[in-house]
Design an enzyme around this catalytic site. Sequence first.
Site, mmCIF file in Angstrom:
data_model
loop_
_atom_site.group_PDB
_atom_site.id
_atom_site.type_symbol
_atom_site.label_atom_id
_atom_site.label_comp_id
_atom_site.label_asym_id
_atom_site.label_seq_id
_atom_site.Cartn_x
_atom_site.Cartn_y
_atom_site.Cartn_z
ATOM 1 N N ASP A 64 31.970 8.406 37.922
ATOM 2 C CA ASP A 64 32.123 8.685 36.486
ATOM 3 C C ASP A 64 30.968 9.588 36.075
ATOM 4 O O ASP A 64 29.826 9.144 35.949
ATOM 5 C CB ASP A 64 32.090 7.374 35.692
ATOM 6 C CG ASP A 64 32.216 7.629 34.192
ATOM 7 O OD1 ASP A 64 32.213 8.822 33.769
ATOM 8 O OD2 ASP A 64 32.294 6.648 33.438
ATOM 9 N N VAL A 65 31.257 10.860 35.858
ATOM 10 C CA VAL A 65 30.177 11.820 35.589
ATOM 11 C C VAL A 65 29.606 11.712 34.177
ATOM 12 O O VAL A 65 28.628 12.388 33.851
ATOM 13 C CB VAL A 65 30.593 13.282 35.882
ATOM 14 C CG1 VAL A 65 30.962 13.474 37.342
ATOM 15 C CG2 VAL A 65 31.705 13.736 34.955
ATOM 16 N N SER A 137 36.365 27.583 30.731
ATOM 17 C CA SER A 137 37.657 27.757 30.073
ATOM 18 C C SER A 137 37.631 29.049 29.265
ATOM 19 O O SER A 137 36.571 29.479 28.799
ATOM 20 C CB SER A 137 37.902 26.593 29.112
ATOM 21 O OG SER A 137 39.013 26.862 28.280
ATOM 22 N N TYR A 150 34.810 20.536 22.860
ATOM 23 C CA TYR A 150 35.369 21.236 24.020
ATOM 24 C C TYR A 150 34.869 22.673 24.010
ATOM 25 O O TYR A 150 34.381 23.195 25.014
ATOM 26 C CB TYR A 150 36.905 21.190 23.976
ATOM 27 C CG TYR A 150 37.542 21.672 25.265
ATOM 28 C CD1 TYR A 150 37.623 20.823 26.368
ATOM 29 C CD2 TYR A 150 38.026 22.961 25.392
ATOM 30 C CE1 TYR A 150 38.186 21.267 27.563
ATOM 31 C CE2 TYR A 150 38.582 23.410 26.578
ATOM 32 C CZ TYR A 150 38.672 22.560 27.666
ATOM 33 O OH TYR A 150 39.216 23.003 28.849
ATOM 34 N N ALA A 152 32.224 24.084 22.401
ATOM 35 C CA ALA A 152 30.776 24.230 22.606
ATOM 36 C C ALA A 152 30.403 23.953 24.060
ATOM 37 O O ALA A 152 29.564 24.653 24.650
ATOM 38 C CB ALA A 152 30.026 23.280 21.671
#
Length: 244
Positions: A64-65, A137, A150, A152
Amino acid sequence: MNELDFNGKQVLVVGGSSGIGNGIAQAFRARGAHVAVCGTRASAADYSPDEGSHLEGLDYFRLDVSNAQAIEALQPPFEKLDVLVLAQGAVIYRRGEFEMDGFRKVVEVNLMSLMACATKFQAMLSASKGSLIIVSSTAAYHSTMGNPAYNASKTGAVGLTRTLGEAWAGNGIRVNGIAPGLVDTKMTKATTSNPKRLEGALERIPLKRLGTPADMAGAALFLASPLSSYIIGQTIVVDGGLIL
Ligand SMILES: NC(=O)c1ccc[n+]([C@@H]2O[C@H](COP(=O)([O-])OP(=O)(O)OC[C@H]3O[C@@H](n4cnc5c(N)ncnc54)[C@H](OP(=O)(O)O)[C@@H]3O)[C@@H](O)[C@H]2O)c1
């Protein structure tokens, strides 16, 4: 010489349990690499092909990062690493990213964990003169009104790619990135499973189709290969022309 032959190479794809990361992982495997992937679920058996997870032939482990200590404490199941792909990502819809709690969660997964994973494996990548590939992205290049975290975090990922590219060039590590457009994965089901939204999205893409994990894998193979030996700090937009 076949520059896209990865026989004898060890690859790790964080976020390789599904979608884009999984497509990248399978592409390296198909070209001879030994590939480890991680995701959030307990075991490989907890993933299904219906969700875009094809784990055959990959070594799966859970990580779990969003937990920085878990990244630090990780004992990787390999002793050398040639290619690290950071494809982990999260998004919260319904204005959840306008709450600080949601904003923090997304930034933790999409940005903070990139630095934590990169530094965790820096020594191994340096020893192998390897490659680090960061998946950001096209959201980094325009506003995404409902998703401030998302946006930033992905903008941050492009900046981090540039800066680590420069900072680690002297260590022999080539750092580059990929900025996908719209790819059909479990993350984008809200758009792709809604016929009206899908039609609107396709209209804006000059190639008139969604991207696939295999499309993204093409760029990743290139960036990890000697074909891109003089490229550092760059993020390649792979979006069928979406942001043109
Ligand atoms: N699909 C698109 O149109 C698109 C466009 C631009 C950029 N991207 C980016 O591409 C990357 C891959 O996304 P995707 O579309 O392939 O979506 P996906 O299928 O949902 O894959 C996301 C991956 O990230 C992992 N992940 C999420 N939270 C995590 C956490 N806390 N710890 C560890 N792993 C975590 C997921 O693990 P689990 O499988 O366990 O959930 C999964 O492997 C992301 O960075 C995303 O932002 C996607």
